[in-house]
Design a protein around this motif. Structure first.
Motif, PDB file in Angstrom:
ATOM      1  N   TYR A 135     -19.104 -41.534 -32.342  1.00 10.20           N
ATOM      2  CA  TYR A 135     -18.802 -40.689 -31.183  1.00 10.20           C
ATOM      3  C   TYR A 135     -17.974 -39.500 -31.642  1.00 10.20           C
ATOM      4  O   TYR A 135     -17.154 -39.626 -32.552  1.00 10.20           O
ATOM      5  CB  TYR A 135     -17.993 -41.468 -30.139  1.00 10.20           C
ATOM      6  CG  TYR A 135     -18.728 -42.674 -29.611  1.00 10.20           C
ATOM      7  CD1 TYR A 135     -19.485 -42.593 -28.455  1.00 10.20           C
ATOM      8  CD2 TYR A 135     -18.671 -43.891 -30.286  1.00 10.20           C
ATOM      9  CE1 TYR A 135     -20.183 -43.712 -27.983  1.00 10.20           C
ATOM     10  CE2 TYR A 135     -19.360 -44.997 -29.824  1.00 10.20           C
ATOM     11  CZ  TYR A 135     -20.112 -44.895 -28.667  1.00 10.20           C
ATOM     12  OH  TYR A 135     -20.808 -45.999 -28.205  1.00 10.20           O
ATOM     13  N   ALA A 136     -18.184 -38.365 -31.000  1.00  5.05           N
ATOM     14  CA  ALA A 136     -17.342 -37.189 -31.216  1.00  5.05           C
ATOM     15  C   ALA A 136     -16.240 -37.246 -30.161  1.00  5.05           C
ATOM     16  O   ALA A 136     -16.529 -37.417 -28.968  1.00  5.05           O
ATOM     17  CB  ALA A 136     -18.160 -35.916 -31.073  1.00  5.05           C
ATOM     18  N   VAL A 137     -14.997 -37.132 -30.605  1.00  3.24           N
ATOM     19  CA  VAL A 137     -13.854 -37.220 -29.695  1.00  3.24           C
ATOM     20  C   VAL A 137     -13.068 -35.917 -29.760  1.00  3.24           C
ATOM     21  O   VAL A 137     -12.724 -35.440 -30.840  1.00  3.24           O
ATOM     22  CB  VAL A 137     -12.930 -38.398 -30.081  1.00  3.24           C
ATOM     23  CG1 VAL A 137     -11.764 -38.499 -29.111  1.00  3.24           C
ATOM     24  CG2 VAL A 137     -13.712 -39.709 -30.113  1.00  3.24           C
ATOM     25  N   GLU A 195     -13.049 -47.115 -36.615  1.00  2.13           N
ATOM     26  CA  GLU A 195     -12.497 -46.100 -37.506  1.00  2.13           C
ATOM     27  C   GLU A 195     -12.348 -44.821 -36.689  1.00  2.13           C
ATOM     28  O   GLU A 195     -13.325 -44.329 -36.128  1.00  2.13           O
ATOM     29  CB  GLU A 195     -13.426 -45.844 -38.694  1.00  2.13           C
ATOM     30  CG  GLU A 195     -13.567 -47.027 -39.623  1.00  2.13           C
ATOM     31  CD  GLU A 195     -14.543 -46.739 -40.755  1.00  2.13           C
ATOM     32  OE1 GLU A 195     -14.681 -45.576 -41.154  1.00  2.13           O
ATOM     33  OE2 GLU A 195     -15.179 -47.708 -41.206  1.00  2.13           O
ATOM     34  N   VAL A 196     -11.120 -44.303 -36.633  1.00  2.00           N
ATOM     35  CA  VAL A 196     -10.844 -43.102 -35.859  1.00  2.00           C
ATOM     36  C   VAL A 196     -10.256 -42.054 -36.785  1.00  2.00           C
ATOM     37  O   VAL A 196      -9.357 -42.346 -37.571  1.00  2.00           O
ATOM     38  CB  VAL A 196      -9.849 -43.392 -34.710  1.00  2.00           C
ATOM     39  CG1 VAL A 196      -9.618 -42.150 -33.868  1.00  2.00           C
ATOM     40  CG2 VAL A 196     -10.332 -44.541 -33.845  1.00  2.00           C
ATOM     41  N   SER A 197     -10.753 -40.825 -36.672  1.00  2.08           N
ATOM     42  CA  SER A 197     -10.217 -39.717 -37.459  1.00  2.08           C
ATOM     43  C   SER A 197      -9.920 -38.544 -36.539  1.00  2.08           C
ATOM     44  O   SER A 197     -10.841 -37.930 -35.986  1.00  2.08           O
ATOM     45  CB  SER A 197     -11.203 -39.279 -38.548  1.00  2.08           C
ATOM     46  OG  SER A 197     -10.743 -38.097 -39.168  1.00  2.08           O
ATOM     47  N   GLY A 221     -12.340 -35.617 -35.744  1.00  2.00           N
ATOM     48  CA  GLY A 221     -12.716 -35.751 -34.343  1.00  2.00           C
ATOM     49  C   GLY A 221     -13.805 -36.783 -34.135  1.00  2.00           C
ATOM     50  O   GLY A 221     -14.708 -36.590 -33.333  1.00  2.00           O
ATOM     51  N   THR A 222     -13.692 -37.905 -34.873  1.00  2.00           N
ATOM     52  CA  THR A 222     -14.725 -38.925 -34.793  1.00  2.00           C
ATOM     53  C   THR A 222     -14.161 -40.305 -34.486  1.00  2.00           C
ATOM     54  O   THR A 222     -13.013 -40.613 -34.797  1.00  2.00           O
ATOM     55  CB  THR A 222     -15.528 -39.016 -36.103  1.00  2.00           C
ATOM     56  OG1 THR A 222     -14.630 -39.313 -37.179  1.00  2.00           O
ATOM     57  CG2 THR A 222     -16.276 -37.728 -36.394  1.00  2.00           C
ATOM     58  N   LEU A 223     -15.025 -41.106 -33.909  1.00  2.67           N
ATOM     59  CA  LEU A 223     -14.772 -42.515 -33.658  1.00  2.67           C
ATOM     60  C   LEU A 223     -16.025 -43.249 -34.097  1.00  2.67           C
ATOM     61  O   LEU A 223     -17.121 -42.913 -33.653  1.00  2.67           O
ATOM     62  CB  LEU A 223     -14.519 -42.759 -32.161  1.00  2.67           C
ATOM     63  CG  LEU A 223     -14.649 -44.192 -31.651  1.00  2.67           C
ATOM     64  CD1 LEU A 223     -13.579 -45.087 -32.263  1.00  2.67           C
ATOM     65  CD2 LEU A 223     -14.575 -44.215 -30.131  1.00  2.67           C
ATOM     66  N   VAL A 224     -15.876 -44.215 -34.982  1.00  2.00           N
ATOM     67  CA  VAL A 224     -16.996 -45.038 -35.419  1.00  2.00           C
ATOM     68  C   VAL A 224     -16.693 -46.469 -35.010  1.00  2.00           C
ATOM     69  O   VAL A 224     -15.651 -47.019 -35.373  1.00  2.00           O
ATOM     70  CB  VAL A 224     -17.219 -44.933 -36.945  1.00  2.00           C
ATOM     71  CG1 VAL A 224     -18.365 -45.834 -37.375  1.00  2.00           C
ATOM     72  CG2 VAL A 224     -17.488 -43.488 -37.355  1.00  2.00           C
ATOM     73  N   VAL A 225     -17.618 -47.050 -34.233  1.00  3.26           N
ATOM     74  CA  VAL A 225     -17.437 -48.402 -33.714  1.00  3.26           C
ATOM     75  C   VAL A 225     -18.503 -49.304 -34.321  1.00  3.26           C
ATOM     76  O   VAL A 225     -19.688 -48.989 -34.292  1.00  3.26           O
ATOM     77  CB  VAL A 225     -17.544 -48.428 -32.176  1.00  3.26           C
ATOM     78  CG1 VAL A 225     -17.350 -49.844 -31.654  1.00  3.26           C
ATOM     79  CG2 VAL A 225     -16.538 -47.484 -31.546  1.00  3.26           C
ATOM     80  N   ALA A 272     -11.648 -37.146 -24.635  1.00  2.00           N
ATOM     81  CA  ALA A 272     -13.046 -37.092 -24.203  1.00  2.00           C
ATOM     82  C   ALA A 272     -13.941 -37.447 -25.376  1.00  2.00           C
ATOM     83  O   ALA A 272     -13.675 -37.055 -26.515  1.00  2.00           O
ATOM     84  CB  ALA A 272     -13.380 -35.702 -23.678  1.00  2.00           C
ATOM     85  N   ALA A 273     -15.017 -38.198 -25.101  1.00  2.00           N
ATOM     86  CA  ALA A 273     -15.933 -38.606 -26.154  1.00  2.00           C
ATOM     87  C   ALA A 273     -17.371 -38.457 -25.695  1.00  2.00           C
ATOM     88  O   ALA A 273     -17.673 -38.580 -24.511  1.00  2.00           O
ATOM     89  CB  ALA A 273     -15.673 -40.054 -26.561  1.00  2.00           C
ATOM     90  N   VAL A 274     -18.244 -38.183 -26.672  1.00  2.17           N
ATOM     91  CA  VAL A 274     -19.686 -38.191 -26.457  1.00  2.17           C
ATOM     92  C   VAL A 274     -20.301 -38.854 -27.670  1.00  2.17           C
ATOM     93  O   VAL A 274     -19.752 -38.782 -28.777  1.00  2.17           O
ATOM     94  CB  VAL A 274     -20.286 -36.785 -26.263  1.00  2.17           C
ATOM     95  CG1 VAL A 274     -19.793 -36.143 -24.983  1.00  2.17           C
ATOM     96  CG2 VAL A 274     -20.008 -35.896 -27.454  1.00  2.17           C
ATOM     97  N   ARG A 275     -21.426 -39.501 -27.463  1.00  4.28           N
ATOM     98  CA  ARG A 275     -22.100 -40.130 -28.603  1.00  4.28           C
ATOM     99  C   ARG A 275     -22.614 -39.042 -29.540  1.00  4.28           C
ATOM    100  O   ARG A 275     -23.230 -38.073 -29.110  1.00  4.28           O
ATOM    101  CB  ARG A 275     -23.235 -41.012 -28.124  1.00  4.28           C
ATOM    102  CG  ARG A 275     -23.824 -41.828 -29.251  1.00  4.28           C
ATOM    103  CD  ARG A 275     -24.690 -42.921 -28.746  1.00  4.28           C
ATOM    104  NE  ARG A 275     -25.288 -43.629 -29.863  1.00  4.28           N
ATOM    105  CZ  ARG A 275     -25.971 -44.716 -29.738  1.00  4.28           C
ATOM    106  NH1 ARG A 275     -26.162 -45.232 -28.530  1.00  4.28           N
ATOM    107  NH2 ARG A 275     -26.489 -45.308 -30.779  1.00  4.28           N
TER     108      ARG A 275
END
Length: 69
Positions: A6-8, A34-36, A40-44, A65-68
């Protein structure tokens, strides 16, 4: 094993990363996060695909805010 990115937006520091991690980790089925803030990423990672709406709502609860991706 399923990995979803996801882009955060709005994260700027380690505290932001912890906030997102804390919220997303409460979703049933999540095995890894994993959050960076810098990227600006979130990996689940999960055993089965997760509902994107649950992940996005958790990120929203943390104040971002997040989008896939």
């Amino acid at each position: 094993m399923t990995t979803t990115e996801y882009a955060v937006t709005g994260m700027t520091c380690a505290h932001c990363e912890r906030s997102v991690t804390d919220e997303v980790s409460q979703i049933a089925g999540v095995d890894g996060i994993e959050v960076s803030a810098a990227a600006g990423t979130l990996v689940v990672t999960s055993e089965a695909p997760l509902d994107d709406a649950l992940v996005i709502a958790a990120v929203d609860e943390a104040g971002y805010a997040a989008v896939r991706a």
